[in-house]
Design an enzyme around this catalytic site. Structure first.
Site, short mmCIF file in Angstrom:
data_model
loop_
_atom_site.label_atom_id
_atom_site.label_comp_id
_atom_site.label_asym_id
_atom_site.label_seq_id
_atom_site.Cartn_x
_atom_site.Cartn_y
_atom_site.Cartn_z
N ASP A 61 0.86 -1.20 0.00
CA ASP A 61 0.00 0.00 0.00
C ASP A 61 0.89 1.24 0.00
O ASP A 61 1.68 1.45 0.91
CB ASP A 61 -0.93 -0.01 1.22
N SER A 111 -7.07 4.32 -1.67
CA SER A 111 -6.91 2.86 -1.83
C SER A 111 -8.20 2.14 -2.22
O SER A 111 -8.15 0.98 -2.62
CB SER A 111 -6.38 2.25 -0.53
N GLU A 237 -6.51 -8.02 24.74
CA GLU A 237 -5.10 -7.64 24.84
C GLU A 237 -4.92 -6.30 25.54
O GLU A 237 -3.96 -6.11 26.29
CB GLU A 237 -4.49 -7.60 23.43
N GLU A 286 -4.69 -7.11 16.53
CA GLU A 286 -4.68 -5.81 17.20
C GLU A 286 -6.10 -5.23 17.14
O GLU A 286 -6.88 -5.57 16.25
CB GLU A 286 -3.74 -4.82 16.48
N ASP A 335 2.13 2.57 3.62
CA ASP A 335 1.32 3.78 3.42
C ASP A 335 1.22 4.62 4.69
O ASP A 335 1.37 5.85 4.66
CB ASP A 335 -0.07 3.33 2.96
N HIS A 339 2.47 8.45 5.37
CA HIS A 339 1.55 9.51 5.83
C HIS A 339 2.11 10.22 7.06
O HIS A 339 1.92 11.41 7.26
CB HIS A 339 0.17 8.94 6.17
N HIS A 377 -1.11 2.90 -5.13
CA HIS A 377 -0.79 4.28 -5.49
C HIS A 377 0.58 4.59 -4.91
O HIS A 377 1.11 3.81 -4.13
CB HIS A 377 -1.83 5.26 -4.93
N HIS A 497 -0.73 10.89 -0.79
CA HIS A 497 -0.46 9.99 -1.91
C HIS A 497 0.08 10.81 -3.08
O HIS A 497 -0.04 12.03 -3.09
CB HIS A 497 -1.76 9.30 -2.35
ZN LIG Z 1 -2.89 6.24 2.26
#
Ligand SMILES: [Zn+2]
Length: 555
Positions: A61, A111, A237, A286, A335, A339, A377, A497
Site C-alpha cells: 500500500d 486505496s 489484549e 490488534e 502507506d 503519511h 498508489h 499519496h
Molecule cells: Zn494512504
C-alpha cells in the site's frame, strides 16, 4: 523489551556510520559481462501460457517506485553492501508493467477505487469498494449497492470451487483488503457503528463474516478486532471496548458458521494452528492495525505474527484445495509510515513485504502459480541530491569524494530522502513538536534574489536568497533515529499519496501479459485470463481463443 527498540536504533546508526567501501566494485569487464548475461537470460525466458491453478496478489500500500528503490538500498546496506546493487525479492520477477492509478473522479486516488480496479476490472470513484461509479458516495441503501455491485476475483474464485484468503497488516476491514469481499460506497463503514443509523448496506466486518459463496472466506488475517466485537465486551489484549452496537460478536459467529474454523488473536494461538485440520482461520491481532514491522517485537503485548508468517500460514491452509486458491496479501502500513512522514518505518515494512513475497515464491510452483506484486498508489517521497555510491540511504547527502555532508544555500546539511508535503515541514507549523527538529533560522540575507529563470544560468540557483524560515541543523544521529521525520516542503498533518504510475511485477502463468503502461484495472483481467474466468464471461463470446477452447478450462 525496551532493549529491542534500542537495538534497532543501534542497527540503523551502524548502517549510517559505516558508510561506503563495503564490497569490491566490478571491473569494467565484469560490468559488461553482467549486462550481457541479463540479455542472454532474457532470450531464454519463455512465457508460461498455461492456466494458473493459484493466484497470489501482493499489494504494497503506497509502495511507489521511489519507495522500492530506497528500500532496495536500505536492505542492501543492512546486508553490508553499497545497497544500490541489491534487489528485493519481487524485483527479480521476470515481467513488469506500469500501472495508471487514477480513479473515475480522482487524479491522485485513495486505496478504495484502486483496489476495486484491481479486483473487479472496473475503475470507480473515490472511497467506493467494489461498486460501480454510478453509486453516490456514502449511498446507504443496500438495494442500490446490490444492483450496482461489481463481482470480484475473490467471489469468482469461490464460485469456481477455489479457496480464498485475505492477509494484511492493516485492519482486515481497511480499504485494500475489503475491496476483495465487500461492496459499499464508503470505505470508512468498517463496523456497524461507523454507518448512519438508517443505512441498510451491511458494514464491512459483517460482510466478511457473512460472506456466503461456497462456504465463505477461508483465511482472513490482519488487524481490526474492535469492529468484530460488541461494545459490551472488552478487548483481550488492551482492555479497550469493542465498537459494535448491534450486539454481534463476529469472532464467535465466524467459528460457529464455518466448518473446522478457528479464531486467534495472539502469536501463541496463531503458532498452534495446524493447517491440516483448520479450514477457516480468522486472525485479528490488534484492535486496529497491527504494528509496524520495526516495532512489532518490542511493542506488541501478546505477540503477533509478521506478514511473512501470516502469508506462509495462509498458503498452507489454502493449498489443500485441489482446485487452487486466490490469496491477497497487503503490506498495509508502508502507506501509514509515509503519511506520518517517517521513511524508516516505510522502508522496513517494504522490506518485510519483500520477505513475504520470497516466502510465497518458496512455497509455490512457478509453473502453476501466478504471483503479482504491485501498489495501489504512490506517495510524495523522493530520493534526491547527489549522494555518492553507498551513501547511507537514511543519512545526510554526501557527494562523490566529499568528506563532509553537502550544504544547502543556508549552510545546512540535508537528507537524501524527503517528502513534498507532510508533518516533516520545518517551519514549525505542526504541533507534534517532539518529533520535529526545530529550525535554526530565520536567517536573513540582504542581497536580493535573482530568480534562476532570469539569470540565464541554466537553472542553477543564485548563491543567496531570503528564506522565510531556516532549515534545521542536522547530523547523522538525528536523521538516523527511527522516529525522525524527513523534511517536507508543504506543512500537512498527513503526507499525501502521489499520482505517478506504480510498478507491477509478475511471474508464473500469463505473467507475460503484463507489459507496457496499462490501466490499473487490467490487473484483474490478467488474473481472470490466467484462471480461465475470462472465457466464461458472456462479454467474451467472440474472443477467438474462446471459440477454440472447450467450455471449461484446464488448470
Ligand atoms: Zn494512504
Amino acid at each position: 523489551m525496551q532493549f529491542l527498540k534500542k537495538l534497532s536504533v543501534a542497527a540503523v546508526t551502524s548502517v549510517l556510520t559505516t558508510g561506503v567501501a563495503h564490497t569490491a566494485e566490478p571491473t569494467p569487464e565484469e560490468w559488461f559481462n553482467a549486462g550481457r548475461q541479463t540479455v542472454i537470460d532474457a532470450k531464454h525466458l519463455n512465457p508460461n501460457v498455461r492456466h494458473a491453478k493459484n493466484v497470489i496478489l501482493f499489494i504494497g500500500d503506497g509502495m511507489g517506485i521511489s519507495t522500492i528503490t530506497a528500500s532496495r538500498i536500505f536492505d542492501g546496506q543492512q546486508k553490508g553492501g553499497h545497497g544500490e546493487e541489491n534487489s528485493l525479492s519481487f524485483e527479480k520477477l521476470p515481467y513488469l508493467a506500469l500501472s495508471k492509478t487514477y480513479s473515475v473522479d480522482q487524479q491522485t486516488p485513495d486505496s478504495a477505487p484502486t483496489m476495486t480496479a484491481m479486483v473487479t476490472g472496473v475503475k470507480t470513484i473515490g472511497d467506493s469498494l467494489s461498486v460501480n461509479q454510478y453509486v453516490a458516495h456514502s449511498e446507504p441503501n443496500g438495494n442500490v449497492i446490490d444492483n450496482n455491485k461489481l463481482t470480484t476475483i475473490l467471489e469468482q474464485a469461490k464460485l469456481d470451487g477455489m479457496s480464498v484468503g485475505i492477509v494484511s497488516t492493516a485492519r482486515i476491514t481497511h480499504a485494500t483488503p475489503a475491496a476483495n469481499y465487500a461492496h459499499t460506497a464508503n470505505r470508512d463503514w468498517e463496523g456497524d457503528a461507523d454507518r448512519p443509523a438508517d443505512a441498510t448496506v451491511p458494514d464491512i466486518a459483517a460482510q466478511l463474516v457473512d460472506f456466503n459463496i461456497n462456504g465463505g472466506i477461508d483465511v482472513a488475517l490482519g488487524g481490526g478486532r474492535t469492529r468484530f466485537i460488541p461494545n459490551t465486551i472488552t478487548d483481550p489484549e488492551y482492555g479497550v471496548a469493542g465498537k459494535r452496537k448491534d450486539g454481534r460478536n463476529l469472532t464467535t459467529d465466524w467459528t460457529s458458521k464455518h466448518r473446522n474454523a478457528q479464531y486467534v488473536w495472539n502469536q501463541a494461538q496463531f503458532d498452534a494452528i495446524d493447517p491440516d485440520t483448520t479450514d477457516h482461520l480468522l486472525g485479528l491481532f490488534e484492535p486496529s492495525h497491527v504494528h509496524y514491522e520495526a516495532d512489532r517485537l518490542a511493542q506488541d503485548k501478546a505477540g503477533e505474527p509478521s506478514l511473512t508468517e501470516m502469508t506462509t500460514k495462509a498458503i498452507e491452509i489454502l493449498k489443500k484445495n485441489k482446485n487452487g486458491y486466490y490469496l491477497m496479501v497487503e503490506g498495509g502500513r508502508i502507506d501509514h509510515a509515509h503519511h506520518a512522514g517517517n521513511a524508516y518505518r516505510a522502508l522496513t515494512d517494504t522490506q518485510q513485504l519483500a520477505t513475504a513475497v520470497q516466502a510465497a515464491i518458496d512455497k509455490t510452483n512457478p509453473a502453476d502459480t501466478l504471483i503479482i506484486v504491485t501498489a495501489d498508489h504512490s506517495h510524495v517521497f523522493t530520493i534526491g541530491g547527489y549522494p555518492q555510491r553507498g551513501n547511507p540511504i537514511l543519512g545526510l547527502t554526501k557527494g562523490v569524494g566529499a568528506t563532509s555532508p553537502d550544504l544547502d544555500l543556508l549552510g545546512f546539511p540535508y537528507t537524501t530522502l524527503n517528502y513534498a508535503n507532510g508533518p516533516g515541514y520545518t517551519g514549525a507549523s505542526y504541533d507534534n513538536k517532539s518529533q520535529i527538529i526545530q529550525p535554526e533560522g530565520p536567517k536573513t540575507f540582504t542581497t536580493p534574489m535573482t530568480p534562476a529563470w532570469a539569470s540565464g544560468n541554466e537553472g542553477h540557483v543564485p548563491s543567496k536568497f531570503d528564506p522565510a524560515h531556516g532549515r534545521p541543523s542536522l547530523d547523522n544521529a538525528k536523521v538516523g533515529a527511527p522516529d525522525y521525520l524527513q523534511e517536507a516542503i508543504i506543512p500537512l498533518g498527513s503526507e499525501t499519496h502521489a499520482a505517478e504510475d506504480v510498478a507491477i511485477f509478475a511471474s508464473g502463468p500469463k505473467a507475460h501479459l503484463f507489459h507496457g503502461v496499462i490501466e490499473q484495472n487490467v490487473i484483474y483481467h490478467v488474473m481472470a485470463e490466467a484462471l480461465g474466468f475470462a472465457e466464461q464471461h458472456p462479454a467474451n463470446e467472440h474472443d477467438e481463443e474462446h471459440r477454440n477452447k472447450s467450455a471449461k478450462h484446464h488448470r
